[in-house]
Design a protein around this motif. Structure first.
Motif, PDB file in Angstrom:
ATOM      1  N   ASP A  57       0.843  -1.190   0.000  1.00 30.84           N
ATOM      2  CA  ASP A  57       0.000   0.000   0.000  1.00 30.84           C
ATOM      3  C   ASP A  57       0.884   1.248   0.000  1.00 30.84           C
ATOM      4  OD1 ASP A  57      -1.695   2.146   0.628  1.00 30.84           O
ATOM      5  OD2 ASP A  57      -3.037   0.880   1.815  1.00 30.84           O
ATOM      6  N   PRO A  58       1.055   1.918  -1.142  1.00 32.42           N
ATOM      7  CA  PRO A  58       1.921   3.102  -1.226  1.00 32.42           C
ATOM      8  C   PRO A  58       1.532   4.207  -0.247  1.00 32.42           C
ATOM      9  CG  PRO A  58       1.344   2.341  -3.421  1.00 32.42           C
ATOM     10  CD  PRO A  58       0.483   1.571  -2.463  1.00 32.42           C
ATOM     11  N   GLU A  59       0.233   4.351   0.013  1.00 33.58           N
ATOM     12  CA  GLU A  59      -0.218   5.401   0.926  1.00 33.58           C
ATOM     13  C   GLU A  59       0.264   5.122   2.346  1.00 33.58           C
ATOM     14  OE1 GLU A  59      -4.380   7.572   2.380  1.00 33.58           O
ATOM     15  OE2 GLU A  59      -4.415   6.126   0.740  1.00 33.58           O
ATOM     16  N   VAL A  60       0.164   3.865   2.760  1.00 35.37           N
ATOM     17  CA  VAL A  60       0.647   3.485   4.086  1.00 35.37           C
ATOM     18  C   VAL A  60       2.159   3.663   4.163  1.00 35.37           C
ATOM     19  CG1 VAL A  60       0.971   1.536   5.660  1.00 35.37           C
ATOM     20  CG2 VAL A  60      -1.250   1.904   4.587  1.00 35.37           C
ATOM     21  N   HIS A  61       2.848   3.254   3.104  1.00 36.39           N
ATOM     22  CA  HIS A  61       4.311   3.408   3.054  1.00 36.39           C
ATOM     23  C   HIS A  61       4.712   4.870   3.248  1.00 36.39           C
ATOM     24  CE1 HIS A  61       8.470   3.032   1.577  1.00 36.39           C
ATOM     25  NE2 HIS A  61       8.200   4.113   0.861  1.00 36.39           N
ATOM     26  N   ASN A  62       4.099   5.759   2.482  1.00 33.34           N
ATOM     27  CA  ASN A  62       4.452   7.179   2.553  1.00 33.34           C
ATOM     28  C   ASN A  62       4.164   7.766   3.922  1.00 33.34           C
ATOM     29  OD1 ASN A  62       5.287   7.178  -0.131  1.00 33.34           O
ATOM     30  ND2 ASN A  62       3.268   7.747  -0.912  1.00 33.34           N
ATOM     31  N   PHE A  63       3.050   7.357   4.520  1.00 31.46           N
ATOM     32  CA  PHE A  63       2.700   7.875   5.840  1.00 31.46           C
ATOM     33  C   PHE A  63       3.714   7.426   6.881  1.00 31.46           C
ATOM     34  CE2 PHE A  63       0.553   7.259   9.951  1.00 31.46           C
ATOM     35  CZ  PHE A  63       0.171   8.566  10.212  1.00 31.46           C
ATOM     36  N   LEU A  64       4.061   6.149   6.872  1.00 30.91           N
ATOM     37  CA  LEU A  64       4.997   5.624   7.864  1.00 30.91           C
ATOM     38  C   LEU A  64       6.389   6.221   7.687  1.00 30.91           C
ATOM     39  CD1 LEU A  64       3.979   1.839   7.936  1.00 30.91           C
ATOM     40  CD2 LEU A  64       3.541   3.559   9.695  1.00 30.91           C
ATOM     41  N   MET A  65       6.837   6.328   6.430  1.00 33.38           N
ATOM     42  CA  MET A  65       8.188   6.810   6.173  1.00 33.38           C
ATOM     43  C   MET A  65       8.339   8.309   6.420  1.00 33.38           C
ATOM     44  SD  MET A  65       9.928   4.103   5.334  1.00 33.38           S
ATOM     45  CE  MET A  65      11.412   4.643   4.521  1.00 33.38           C
ATOM     46  N   SER A  66       7.261   9.063   6.268  1.00 34.32           N
ATOM     47  CA  SER A  66       7.353  10.515   6.420  1.00 34.32           C
ATOM     48  C   SER A  66       6.848  11.039   7.758  1.00 34.32           C
ATOM     49  CB  SER A  66       6.583  11.210   5.295  1.00 34.32           C
ATOM     50  OG  SER A  66       5.197  10.902   5.365  1.00 34.32           O
ATOM     51  N   LYS A  67       5.893  10.325   8.377  1.00 30.84           N
ATOM     52  CA  LYS A  67       5.260  10.841   9.588  1.00 30.84           C
ATOM     53  C   LYS A  67       5.584  10.061  10.858  1.00 30.84           C
ATOM     54  CE  LYS A  67       2.913  14.010   7.340  1.00 30.84           C
ATOM     55  NZ  LYS A  67       3.225  15.466   7.513  1.00 30.84           N
ATOM     56  N   VAL A  68       5.808   8.759  10.737  1.00 31.10           N
ATOM     57  CA  VAL A  68       5.966   7.921  11.935  1.00 31.10           C
ATOM     58  C   VAL A  68       7.432   7.583  12.221  1.00 31.10           C
ATOM     59  CG1 VAL A  68       5.344   5.729  13.036  1.00 31.10           C
ATOM     60  CG2 VAL A  68       3.658   6.953  11.637  1.00 31.10           C
ATOM     61  N   LEU A  69       8.084   6.915  11.290  1.00 29.93           N
ATOM     62  CA  LEU A  69       9.442   6.434  11.537  1.00 29.93           C
ATOM     63  C   LEU A  69      10.456   7.534  11.842  1.00 29.93           C
ATOM     64  CD1 LEU A  69       9.679   3.490   8.978  1.00 29.93           C
ATOM     65  CD2 LEU A  69       9.675   3.348  11.474  1.00 29.93           C
ATOM     66  N   PRO A  70      10.387   8.720  11.207  1.00 27.56           N
ATOM     67  CA  PRO A  70      11.380   9.755  11.508  1.00 27.56           C
ATOM     68  C   PRO A  70      11.390  10.212  12.963  1.00 27.56           C
ATOM     69  CG  PRO A  70      10.279  10.242   9.441  1.00 27.56           C
ATOM     70  CD  PRO A  70       9.521   9.117  10.073  1.00 27.56           C
ATOM     71  N   LYS A  71      10.353   9.912  13.707  1.00 29.45           N
ATOM     72  CA  LYS A  71      10.332  10.279  15.123  1.00 29.45           C
ATOM     73  C   LYS A  71      11.230   9.366  15.953  1.00 29.45           C
ATOM     74  CE  LYS A  71       5.570  12.025  14.888  1.00 29.45           C
ATOM     75  NZ  LYS A  71       5.954  13.449  14.990  1.00 29.45           N
ATOM     76  N   PHE A  72      11.613   8.207  15.392  1.00 31.11           N
ATOM     77  CA  PHE A  72      12.397   7.230  16.138  1.00 31.11           C
ATOM     78  C   PHE A  72      13.722   6.870  15.484  1.00 31.11           C
ATOM     79  CE2 PHE A  72       7.843   6.461  16.606  1.00 31.11           C
ATOM     80  CZ  PHE A  72       7.683   6.579  17.972  1.00 31.11           C
ATOM     81  N   VAL A  73      13.791   6.971  14.152  1.00 28.89           N
ATOM     82  CA  VAL A  73      14.985   6.540  13.424  1.00 28.89           C
ATOM     83  C   VAL A  73      15.300   7.553  12.325  1.00 28.89           C
ATOM     84  CG1 VAL A  73      14.315   4.144  13.851  1.00 28.89           C
ATOM     85  CG2 VAL A  73      13.753   5.186  11.648  1.00 28.89           C
ATOM     86  N   ASP A  74      16.469   7.383  11.694  1.00 30.15           N
ATOM     87  CA  ASP A  74      16.808   8.210  10.532  1.00 30.15           C
ATOM     88  C   ASP A  74      16.196   7.589   9.281  1.00 30.15           C
ATOM     89  OD1 ASP A  74      18.251  10.145  11.836  1.00 30.15           O
ATOM     90  OD2 ASP A  74      20.175   9.139  11.580  1.00 30.15           O
ATOM     91  N   VAL A  75      15.517   8.389   8.490  1.00 27.98           N
ATOM     92  CA  VAL A  75      15.015   7.959   7.187  1.00 27.98           C
ATOM     93  C   VAL A  75      15.811   8.728   6.134  1.00 27.98           C
ATOM     94  CG1 VAL A  75      13.039   7.844   5.625  1.00 27.98           C
ATOM     95  CG2 VAL A  75      12.716   7.428   8.074  1.00 27.98           C
TER      96      VAL A  75
END
Length: 230
Positions: free
Chosen positions: A201-219
């Motif tokens: 799901d590209p929409e889920v991917h974009n949300f996680l990579m831009s909004k969620v994961l950067p709060k914990f790790v480097d993207v």
């Protein structure tokens, strides 16, 4: 120029972790996506393999007491599907339904059920040219999506003095989200490479990579990794 990494990265203490980059999961994606994805993974692998070779050639074993000190590591971490006929999948885990769908689609047809010879399903395109058996590029099986949940991964990382983990794999909302959060909680510096991670799901991917994961790790992007040097 601002660094994409929140702390400096020592490539000599870095591992490339490929999570669930295996045939059974890749088959879910269109052929052109599979090829494009593997091409990018091969670039990453080529970079790390070259750096490992460089470290090995520069290493003076006569004065170094630690034979792995300052050498990057590559870990192929996959679910050995069909191990004991997938009896490790709990009926209380919602992922059991997903595994059943893969079974019904015939993705385990060539995966033996022998627990003494697990089938890791690593695509031929990314297998080391000399085959397996080296100390710097290894294969580990796991029984849960998270790389840090059900394997000896931490032991290998600690033994090699790994502090930074470059994480790529399938899928964003599956093993990547779980592994990134778990690794960060264990105080590893987790680095997710945008081009090395895909999801159904590209929409889920974009949300996680831009909004969620950067709060914990480097993207970061692939080019950011290729600029690193030992």
């Amino acid at each position: 120029m601002t660094s994409p990494f929140f702390i400096p990265v020592e490539l000599s203490h870095t591992a490339l972790l490929l999570s669930d980059v295996q045939t059974q999961i890749l088959k879910r994606f269109p052929t052109e996506i599979q090829k494009d994805y593997l091409d990018k993974i091969k670039i990453l692998l080529g970079f790390f393999r070259a750096e490992i070779s460089k470290c090995r050639s520069n290493q003076d074993t006569t004065i170094r007491s630690a034979p792995y000190d300052g050498v990057p590591l590559i870990v192929h971490h996959t679910l050995p599907f069909n191990l004991n006929s997938n009896a490790f999948v709990s009926p209380y885990n919602k992922l059991g339904k997903w595994v059943k769908q893969l079974e019904d689609a015939g993705y385990f047809a060539n995966a033996p059920s022998d627990p003494h010879h697990p089938y890791y399903g690593i695509p031929d395109d990314i297998v080391p040219s000399g085959g397996w058996g080296g100390k710097d590029e290894i294969v580990l099986g796991k029984l849960q999506p998270s790389c840090f949940g059900s394997s000896d991964l931490q032991s290998y990382l600690r033994a090699r003095g790994i502090r930074h983990v470059v994480l790529v794999g399938l899928t964003t909302m599956g093993s990547i989200l779980g592994s990134a959060r778990a690794g960060a909680d264990l105080d590893f510096h987790i680095i997710c490479v945008e081009e090395g991670i895909i999801d159904d799901d590209p929409e889920v991917h974009n949300f996680l990579m831009s909004k969620v994961l950067p709060k914990f790790v480097d993207v970061v992007h692939l080019k950011d990794i290729l600029r690193l040097q030992v």
